[in-house]
Design a protein around this motif. Structure first.
Motif, PDB file in Angstrom:
ATOM      1  N   PHE A  69       0.811  -1.224   0.000  1.00  0.00           N
ATOM      2  CA  PHE A  69       0.000   0.000   0.000  1.00  0.00           C
ATOM      3  C   PHE A  69       0.844   1.273   0.000  1.00  0.00           C
ATOM      4  O   PHE A  69       0.342   2.347  -0.338  1.00  0.00           O
ATOM      5  CB  PHE A  69      -0.961  -0.007   1.189  1.00  0.00           C
ATOM      6  CG  PHE A  69      -2.078  -1.005   1.029  1.00  0.00           C
ATOM      7  CD1 PHE A  69      -2.928  -0.942  -0.057  1.00  0.00           C
ATOM      8  CD2 PHE A  69      -2.251  -2.032   1.945  1.00  0.00           C
ATOM      9  CE1 PHE A  69      -3.939  -1.872  -0.237  1.00  0.00           C
ATOM     10  CE2 PHE A  69      -3.268  -2.957   1.791  1.00  0.00           C
ATOM     11  CZ  PHE A  69      -4.103  -2.880   0.690  1.00  0.00           C
ATOM     12  N   LEU A  70       2.141   1.140   0.329  1.00  0.00           N
ATOM     13  CA  LEU A  70       3.035   2.292   0.214  1.00  0.00           C
ATOM     14  C   LEU A  70       3.618   2.416  -1.195  1.00  0.00           C
ATOM     15  O   LEU A  70       3.823   3.524  -1.688  1.00  0.00           O
ATOM     16  CB  LEU A  70       4.178   2.177   1.234  1.00  0.00           C
ATOM     17  CG  LEU A  70       3.793   2.325   2.708  1.00  0.00           C
ATOM     18  CD1 LEU A  70       5.010   2.102   3.601  1.00  0.00           C
ATOM     19  CD2 LEU A  70       3.186   3.698   2.999  1.00  0.00           C
ATOM     20  N   LYS A  75      -3.902   5.607  -6.838  1.00  0.00           N
ATOM     21  CA  LYS A  75      -3.707   6.519  -7.971  1.00  0.00           C
ATOM     22  C   LYS A  75      -2.352   7.185  -7.811  1.00  0.00           C
ATOM     23  O   LYS A  75      -2.220   8.141  -7.050  1.00  0.00           O
ATOM     24  CB  LYS A  75      -4.816   7.573  -8.034  1.00  0.00           C
ATOM     25  CG  LYS A  75      -4.730   8.460  -9.271  1.00  0.00           C
ATOM     26  CD  LYS A  75      -5.883   9.452  -9.339  1.00  0.00           C
ATOM     27  CE  LYS A  75      -5.788  10.307 -10.592  1.00  0.00           C
ATOM     28  NZ  LYS A  75      -6.896  11.299 -10.687  1.00  0.00           N
ATOM     29  N   PRO A  76      -1.328   6.696  -8.503  1.00  0.00           N
ATOM     30  CA  PRO A  76       0.002   7.295  -8.381  1.00  0.00           C
ATOM     31  C   PRO A  76      -0.024   8.785  -8.681  1.00  0.00           C
ATOM     32  O   PRO A  76      -0.585   9.217  -9.687  1.00  0.00           O
ATOM     33  CB  PRO A  76       0.833   6.535  -9.423  1.00  0.00           C
ATOM     34  CG  PRO A  76       0.121   5.236  -9.594  1.00  0.00           C
ATOM     35  CD  PRO A  76      -1.343   5.548  -9.423  1.00  0.00           C
ATOM     36  N   GLY A  77       0.579   9.551  -7.798  1.00  0.00           N
ATOM     37  CA  GLY A  77       0.614  10.990  -7.986  1.00  0.00           C
ATOM     38  C   GLY A  77      -0.691  11.689  -7.692  1.00  0.00           C
ATOM     39  O   GLY A  77      -0.860  12.870  -8.002  1.00  0.00           O
ATOM     40  N   LYS A  81      -6.596  12.917  -0.983  1.00  0.00           N
ATOM     41  CA  LYS A  81      -7.787  12.073  -0.813  1.00  0.00           C
ATOM     42  C   LYS A  81      -7.504  10.635  -1.269  1.00  0.00           C
ATOM     43  O   LYS A  81      -7.963   9.682  -0.645  1.00  0.00           O
ATOM     44  CB  LYS A  81      -8.952  12.660  -1.607  1.00  0.00           C
ATOM     45  CG  LYS A  81      -9.436  14.006  -1.085  1.00  0.00           C
ATOM     46  CD  LYS A  81     -10.602  14.527  -1.911  1.00  0.00           C
ATOM     47  CE  LYS A  81     -11.083  15.873  -1.384  1.00  0.00           C
ATOM     48  NZ  LYS A  81     -12.207  16.423  -2.177  1.00  0.00           N
ATOM     49  N   TRP A  82      -6.772  10.509  -2.358  1.00  0.00           N
ATOM     50  CA  TRP A  82      -6.410   9.169  -2.826  1.00  0.00           C
ATOM     51  C   TRP A  82      -5.466   8.508  -1.832  1.00  0.00           C
ATOM     52  O   TRP A  82      -5.585   7.316  -1.546  1.00  0.00           O
ATOM     53  CB  TRP A  82      -5.761   9.247  -4.208  1.00  0.00           C
ATOM     54  CG  TRP A  82      -6.697   9.695  -5.285  1.00  0.00           C
ATOM     55  CD1 TRP A  82      -6.782  10.936  -5.840  1.00  0.00           C
ATOM     56  CD2 TRP A  82      -7.701   8.898  -5.921  1.00  0.00           C
ATOM     57  NE1 TRP A  82      -7.765  10.967  -6.793  1.00  0.00           N
ATOM     58  CE2 TRP A  82      -8.353   9.723  -6.862  1.00  0.00           C
ATOM     59  CE3 TRP A  82      -8.110   7.572  -5.791  1.00  0.00           C
ATOM     60  CZ2 TRP A  82      -9.375   9.268  -7.666  1.00  0.00           C
ATOM     61  CZ3 TRP A  82      -9.138   7.101  -6.597  1.00  0.00           C
ATOM     62  CH2 TRP A  82      -9.767   7.947  -7.513  1.00  0.00           C
ATOM     63  N   LEU A  88      -6.178   4.220   4.863  1.00  0.00           N
ATOM     64  CA  LEU A  88      -7.252   3.456   5.509  1.00  0.00           C
ATOM     65  C   LEU A  88      -7.080   1.956   5.258  1.00  0.00           C
ATOM     66  O   LEU A  88      -7.294   1.139   6.166  1.00  0.00           O
ATOM     67  CB  LEU A  88      -8.613   3.930   4.985  1.00  0.00           C
ATOM     68  CG  LEU A  88      -9.042   5.340   5.421  1.00  0.00           C
ATOM     69  CD1 LEU A  88     -10.338   5.742   4.729  1.00  0.00           C
ATOM     70  CD2 LEU A  88      -9.206   5.408   6.945  1.00  0.00           C
ATOM     71  N   LEU A  89      -6.699   1.591   4.041  1.00  0.00           N
ATOM     72  CA  LEU A  89      -6.446   0.176   3.744  1.00  0.00           C
ATOM     73  C   LEU A  89      -5.254  -0.343   4.543  1.00  0.00           C
ATOM     74  O   LEU A  89      -5.256  -1.489   5.011  1.00  0.00           O
ATOM     75  CB  LEU A  89      -6.194  -0.006   2.249  1.00  0.00           C
ATOM     76  CG  LEU A  89      -7.422   0.170   1.347  1.00  0.00           C
ATOM     77  CD1 LEU A  89      -7.010   0.224  -0.120  1.00  0.00           C
ATOM     78  CD2 LEU A  89      -8.414  -0.959   1.564  1.00  0.00           C
TER      79      LEU A  89
END
Length: 639
Positions: A69-70, A75-77, A81-82, A88-89
């Motif tokens: 997840f890191l 959404k790269p970049g 909010k993304w 959260l995941l």
């Protein structure tokens, strides 16, 4: 050399998706620290022993999910909010694994399928399944998560299994997410991936390439043979056919094209040779470790079963290159442009020692993870022994190897966790038994037909997912049918293993061919069908070792040696028949007889051997007599 040492070094890459590089320095540092700690943790476990299975596998999964997840944002970049959704995941990942850790005594003491689930158990089960499906999608794409989702839907809505029972199976037992497949990733794959990362930093890739160039580069079709030899060596430390292509191909494909090989053929040679790395001992693909776990045998036993088929596979590829080169009069690279064998061994030969150490350790009965750990720890010290190999190696190289090793484990870790969902559903619903009955019914109790169905299924499954989950699905659904119809257990598993791998060179979705064709600037379909011809032995030999296990080194040594000898001659005949050359261009009927000889000789047995040698004798007589008379006929024609 056209490529730098770093560019030609082997890398362990189990997927074809590229992780995003964190934009902030703080996040990059965090990723590096977590990856290094993950590698050190697994090295410590191998040296001093693991904790309880669920704790060990849970820790491995926790590290993997954190890095996924890191490194693979939604959404790269994207905006904050993304990134918040990724956070959260990540928190959800920590939560469902922490629930296991904090309530471990409760989980181990409860009566499974009898005691009621708590609300926390149910919530964490749903969170665990959803997060694993999403993490797997980010690393491997949609194929495997959708497959797992189909099994979940079947188990939940089309069987009599209670939802709570399914939840327990998937989350609170070692038959689901935290099952043996995830254990293989944590215990075996992680250490061999680390070994590959340390080999990369030691510059062993340059040794592989120079070694192959020095022994085969000057022969007919030399660059093609270099691809075969170097890819088989790269394959000992790489878990992906595509990774092999992208490491080896930039060097070998231009050389092949330069010496006259057609671009589709050059791409096919590299793709086929790279694909064979997963079946080549001593270090095979990740699915081989899963096989050892399923069969409850030492990994070295699986490697022993694989030796003869792997040798025949590469022999077939080697002679395909040789016959193609002779057919079109292609020469090798001039000797003055190649490294000398003695010089290569004197300057870099000591870098083979870690691989030899692993092989010796395995044959002496030491555990595979321990052998991999020792091999990894030897890589950089071996490189530091000589001035010719110590350049650029610092303490930073150690940290980079630890970091890359952890990152390159992520795809196989997620594949194993997601495959655990599939296995859990199959086990609790009895779907494996149903599938066995279906396959037996379709095959009408005929083992050859069941093998054909399994081969097709393996290629289709392998098109959409990595070898390991494809093999696991086949073992759950198809292999029991083969065993029921009389196939020896090791042969049935090896059969599934082979066809899960061969999808990499089988159109229409042949990932290794796609990668090689892009480097060769060749047509995808032409390259794909050329790869099938070059790797034809890989499609035939598995059928043969099911009927004659001596090809898996099962049985007495006289039978094994006889089977290996005749099958090796058969593989050469196969290459000659497919590429139309033996001692000269082969006529149509000669090619047909060579193919007959190939099938008869690859299939062990006195009658088939006699037929095969008879057909080969006819072709040899024709080839040698016509070849002897060609100069006389040419002289007569000139008069």
């Amino acid at each position: 050399m056209a490529a730098t040492e770093k560019e030609t070094a082997p890398r362990i890459i189990f997927d074809e998706k590229v992780a995003a590089t964190p934009q902030s320095a703080a996040l990059r540092t965090a990723v590096a620290v977590i990856a290094v700690v993950m590698s050190l943790y697994h090295m410590y476990i191998v040296a001093f022993g693991p904790p309880e299975a669920m704790i060990f596998r849970g820790t491995h999964l926790l590290f993997a999910l954190t890095l996924v997840f890191l490194l693979y944002p939604l959404k790269p970049g994207g905006s904050w909010k993304w990134r918040l959704s990724d956070a959260l995941l990540l928190l959800g990942s920590w939560a469902f694994i922490a629930h296991i850790f904090l309530n471990y005594q409760y989980i181990t003491n409860r009566i499974i399928y009898i005691d009621e689930l708590t609300l926390a158990d149910r919530v964490n089960t749903v969170i665990a399944v959803l997060i694993i499906l999403e993490a797997t999608r980010r690393v491997l794409g949609w194929a495997l998560p959708l497959t797992a989702l189909l099994f979940l839907v079947y188990a939940a809505f089309f069987t009599n299994v209670q939802p709570t029972v399914l939840m327990e199976q998937l989350y609170l037992s070692t038959e689901g997410i935290f099952g043996s497949t995830l254990g293989v990733s944590a215990s075996y794959v992680m250490l061999f991936v680390l070994f590959g990362a340390f080999m990369e930093k030691s510059g062993t890739g340059q040794l592989f390439m120079d070694f192959a160039l020095s022994i085969t580069g000057h022969t007919a079709g030399g660059p093609g043979k270099v691809a075969v030899v170097s890819s088989s060596l790269f394959g000992t430390v790489s878990g992906s056919a595509v990774a092999n292509v992208m490491v080896d191909g930039p060097m070998t494909i231009p050389l092949m094209k330069r010496t006259g090989f057609r671009p589709p053929f050059a791409a096919a040679v590299e793709a086929t040779a790279s694909t064979g790395g997963q079946i080549m001992p001593p270090v095979m693909g990740a699915a081989a470790f899963v096989m050892a776990e399923f069969l409850a045998v030492p990994y070295v036993q699986v490697a022993m079963w694989a030796v003869i088929p792997a040798v025949m596979y590469y022999m077939s590829v080697f002679f395909a290159v040789h016959f193609e080169a002779k057919r079109y009069g292609l020469h090798g690279v001039p000797r003055n442009e190649l490294p000398a064998f003695v010089q290569v061994m004197l300057s870099r030969g000591h870098l083979f020692i870690p691989i030899v150490t692993i092989f010796i350790g395995l044959t002496m009965g030491y555990s595979a993870p321990l052998c991999a750990l020792v091999g990894a720890l030897m890589c950089l010290p071996m490189a530091l022994l000589r001035k010719s190999t110590r350049g650029g190696i610092t303490w930073r190289s150690v940290l980079e190897a630890l970091e890359e090793g952890a990152k390159n484990t992520l795809a196989v870790a997620m594949a194993c966790a997601c495959a655990g969902i599939v296995i859990g559903c199959v086990t609790i619903t009895g779907l494996g038994i149903v599938f066995t009955q279906i396959v037996v019914g379709l095959a009408q109790n005929l083992l050859p037909l069941a093998l054909l169905l399994t081969a097709v299924a393996g290629i289709i499954l392998g098109m959409g997912m990595p070898t390991t989950p494809a093999y696991i699905v086949m073992v759950s659904l198809l292999v029991p049918a083969l065993i029921k119809l009389g196939a020896p257990v090791p042969a049935a598993h090896m059969f599934a293993f082979y066809f899960a791998i061969l999808s990499a060179i089988t159109p229409p979705v042949a990932l290794a061919v796609f990668a090689a064709a892009s480097l060769a600037k060749a047509d995808l379909w032409q390259s794909g069908w050329a790869a099938v011809r070059i790797g034809a032995a890989g499609f035939i030999v598995p059928f043969m070792f099911v009927f004659e296990p001596s090809l898996l080194m099962i049985g007495d040594w006289i039978t094994i040696l006889h089977s290996f000898t005749t099958a090796s001659i058969g593989v050469i005949c196969l290459a000659g028949g497919l590429f139309g050359y033996l001692f000269r261009w082969a006529l149509g009927w000669e090619r047909a007889l060579l193919l007959v000889a190939a099938f008869m000789l690859i299939k062990p047995g006195l009658v088939t051997d006699l037929i095969g040698f008879g057909a080969l004798a006819v072709v040899l007589f024709s080839q040698l007599v016509l070849r002897r008379n060609e100069p006389r006929r040419a002289a007569q024609a000139a008069r």
